[in-house]
Design a protein around this motif. Structure first.
Motif, PDB file in Angstrom:
ATOM      1  N   THR A  60       0.826  -1.209   0.000  1.00 45.31           N
ATOM      2  CA  THR A  60       0.000   0.000   0.000  1.00 45.31           C
ATOM      3  C   THR A  60       0.862   1.262   0.000  1.00 45.31           C
ATOM      4  O   THR A  60       0.596   2.205  -0.753  1.00 45.31           O
ATOM      5  CB  THR A  60      -0.942   0.002   1.225  1.00 45.31           C
ATOM      6  OG1 THR A  60      -1.763  -1.171   1.178  1.00 45.31           O
ATOM      7  CG2 THR A  60      -1.824   1.231   1.241  1.00 45.31           C
ATOM      8  N   VAL A  61       1.898   1.266   0.837  1.00 43.11           N
ATOM      9  CA  VAL A  61       2.796   2.427   0.885  1.00 43.11           C
ATOM     10  C   VAL A  61       3.488   2.610  -0.468  1.00 43.11           C
ATOM     11  O   VAL A  61       3.593   3.719  -0.986  1.00 43.11           O
ATOM     12  CB  VAL A  61       3.821   2.273   2.028  1.00 43.11           C
ATOM     13  CG1 VAL A  61       4.946   3.281   1.899  1.00 43.11           C
ATOM     14  CG2 VAL A  61       3.134   2.414   3.376  1.00 43.11           C
ATOM     15  N   ALA A  62       3.944   1.521  -1.066  1.00 40.91           N
ATOM     16  CA  ALA A  62       4.605   1.608  -2.379  1.00 40.91           C
ATOM     17  C   ALA A  62       3.627   2.104  -3.442  1.00 40.91           C
ATOM     18  O   ALA A  62       3.989   2.944  -4.281  1.00 40.91           O
ATOM     19  CB  ALA A  62       5.176   0.250  -2.769  1.00 40.91           C
ATOM     20  N   ASP A  63       2.385   1.615  -3.410  1.00 42.49           N
ATOM     21  CA  ASP A  63       1.381   2.072  -4.372  1.00 42.49           C
ATOM     22  C   ASP A  63       1.081   3.561  -4.201  1.00 42.49           C
ATOM     23  O   ASP A  63       0.978   4.304  -5.187  1.00 42.49           O
ATOM     24  CB  ASP A  63       0.083   1.268  -4.230  1.00 42.49           C
ATOM     25  CG  ASP A  63       0.237  -0.185  -4.678  1.00 42.49           C
ATOM     26  OD1 ASP A  63       1.255  -0.499  -5.323  1.00 42.49           O
ATOM     27  OD2 ASP A  63      -0.657  -0.996  -4.357  1.00 42.49           O
ATOM     28  N   ASN A  64       0.931   3.992  -2.939  1.00 34.64           N
ATOM     29  CA  ASN A  64       0.671   5.415  -2.676  1.00 34.64           C
ATOM     30  C   ASN A  64       1.841   6.275  -3.125  1.00 34.64           C
ATOM     31  O   ASN A  64       1.638   7.353  -3.695  1.00 34.64           O
ATOM     32  CB  ASN A  64       0.384   5.647  -1.195  1.00 34.64           C
ATOM     33  CG  ASN A  64      -0.990   5.157  -0.790  1.00 34.64           C
ATOM     34  OD1 ASN A  64      -1.857   4.965  -1.621  1.00 34.64           O
ATOM     35  ND2 ASN A  64      -1.180   4.927   0.491  1.00 34.64           N
ATOM     36  N   ALA A  65       3.060   5.804  -2.874  1.00 35.02           N
ATOM     37  CA  ALA A  65       4.248   6.563  -3.306  1.00 35.02           C
ATOM     38  C   ALA A  65       4.297   6.658  -4.830  1.00 35.02           C
ATOM     39  O   ALA A  65       4.592   7.721  -5.378  1.00 35.02           O
ATOM     40  CB  ALA A  65       5.514   5.907  -2.767  1.00 35.02           C
ATOM     41  N   ALA A  66       3.981   5.570  -5.500  1.00 36.58           N
ATOM     42  CA  ALA A  66       3.977   5.584  -6.969  1.00 36.58           C
ATOM     43  C   ALA A  66       2.904   6.542  -7.490  1.00 36.58           C
ATOM     44  O   ALA A  66       3.145   7.300  -8.434  1.00 36.58           O
ATOM     45  CB  ALA A  66       3.751   4.175  -7.512  1.00 36.58           C
ATOM     46  N   GLN A  67       1.735   6.518  -6.887  1.00 39.87           N
ATOM     47  CA  GLN A  67       0.653   7.428  -7.297  1.00 39.87           C
ATOM     48  C   GLN A  67       1.063   8.880  -7.073  1.00 39.87           C
ATOM     49  O   GLN A  67       0.841   9.732  -7.927  1.00 39.87           O
ATOM     50  CB  GLN A  67      -0.631   7.109  -6.511  1.00 39.87           C
ATOM     51  CG  GLN A  67      -1.794   8.010  -6.838  1.00 39.87           C
ATOM     52  CD  GLN A  67      -2.285   7.857  -8.266  1.00 39.87           C
ATOM     53  OE1 GLN A  67      -2.157   6.807  -8.871  1.00 39.87           O
ATOM     54  NE2 GLN A  67      -2.833   8.929  -8.807  1.00 39.87           N
ATOM     55  N   THR A  68       1.678   9.147  -5.933  1.00 42.50           N
ATOM     56  CA  THR A  68       2.134  10.507  -5.636  1.00 42.50           C
ATOM     57  C   THR A  68       3.184  10.953  -6.642  1.00 42.50           C
ATOM     58  O   THR A  68       3.146  12.089  -7.136  1.00 42.50           O
ATOM     59  CB  THR A  68       2.698  10.576  -4.208  1.00 42.50           C
ATOM     60  OG1 THR A  68       1.680  10.170  -3.287  1.00 42.50           O
ATOM     61  CG2 THR A  68       3.163  11.979  -3.855  1.00 42.50           C
ATOM     62  N   ARG A  69       4.128  10.063  -6.979  1.00 41.12           N
ATOM     63  CA  ARG A  69       5.149  10.393  -7.981  1.00 41.12           C
ATOM     64  C   ARG A  69       4.502  10.709  -9.323  1.00 41.12           C
ATOM     65  O   ARG A  69       4.881  11.675  -9.992  1.00 41.12           O
ATOM     66  CB  ARG A  69       6.138   9.230  -8.138  1.00 41.12           C
ATOM     67  CG  ARG A  69       7.274   9.237  -7.140  1.00 41.12           C
ATOM     68  CD  ARG A  69       8.363   8.243  -7.530  1.00 41.12           C
ATOM     69  NE  ARG A  69       7.922   6.870  -7.588  1.00 41.12           N
ATOM     70  CZ  ARG A  69       7.832   6.054  -6.566  1.00 41.12           C
ATOM     71  NH1 ARG A  69       8.164   6.472  -5.365  1.00 41.12           N
ATOM     72  NH2 ARG A  69       7.418   4.818  -6.712  1.00 41.12           N
TER      73      ARG A  69
END
Length: 140
Positions: A60-69
């Motif tokens: 989830t954290v990786a997905d959120n970071a990717a979305q933010t990027r």
């Protein structure tokens, strides 16, 4: 000493357990061992659940970071496009201004050359007229 059984002295407070007491004791030990097995299985289950939770949180954290990027890069791209449009518009305006200045400069130089030429020819004409008047005796 072989063949002889040695007996330990017994104290009056010491006694042997009956078969029923041994059976009750075995039953208690079996329950404790069963509880221990249940605890081990519970700990294994908790460990697996914790591992799953950690994996899900990491994902989830990786997905959120990717979305933010992605969102940041989209905004940067928009800002770059806007800056490029502004640069193009400013360059176009400057080119038009430069063209106008070149035209103005050309017209001014042409006018100066023509005016100078005309004034020069005018002076030459005046000098020739004065010469002719003097040569033919009409002037001072």
């Amino acid at each position: 000493m072989s063949g002889t059984t040695t007996m330990l002295p017994q104290s009056p407070a010491m006694r042997c357990a009956t078969s029923e007491e041994v059976a009750v004791l075995r039953e208690r030990v079996a329950r404790v061992e069963g509880g221990h097995d249940n605890l081990r299985e519970g700990l294994t289950t908790l460990s697996q659940q914790f591992s799953d939770l950690r994996r899900d949180l990491t994902r989830t954290v990786a997905d959120n970071a990717a979305q933010t990027r992605r969102e940041i890069m989209d905004r940067v791209d928009d800002m770059t496009d806007t800056a490029t449009k502004r640069d193009t518009e400013i360059s176009s305006r400057l080119a038009r201004i430069e063209g106008g200045l070149k035209l103005t400069s050309w017209v001014t130089m042409t006018f100066i050359v023509l005016a100078t030429g005309l004034l020069g020819w005018g002076q030459i004409g005046d000098a020739a007229w004065s010469f002719c008047k003097r040569a033919f005796g009409y002037g001072p």
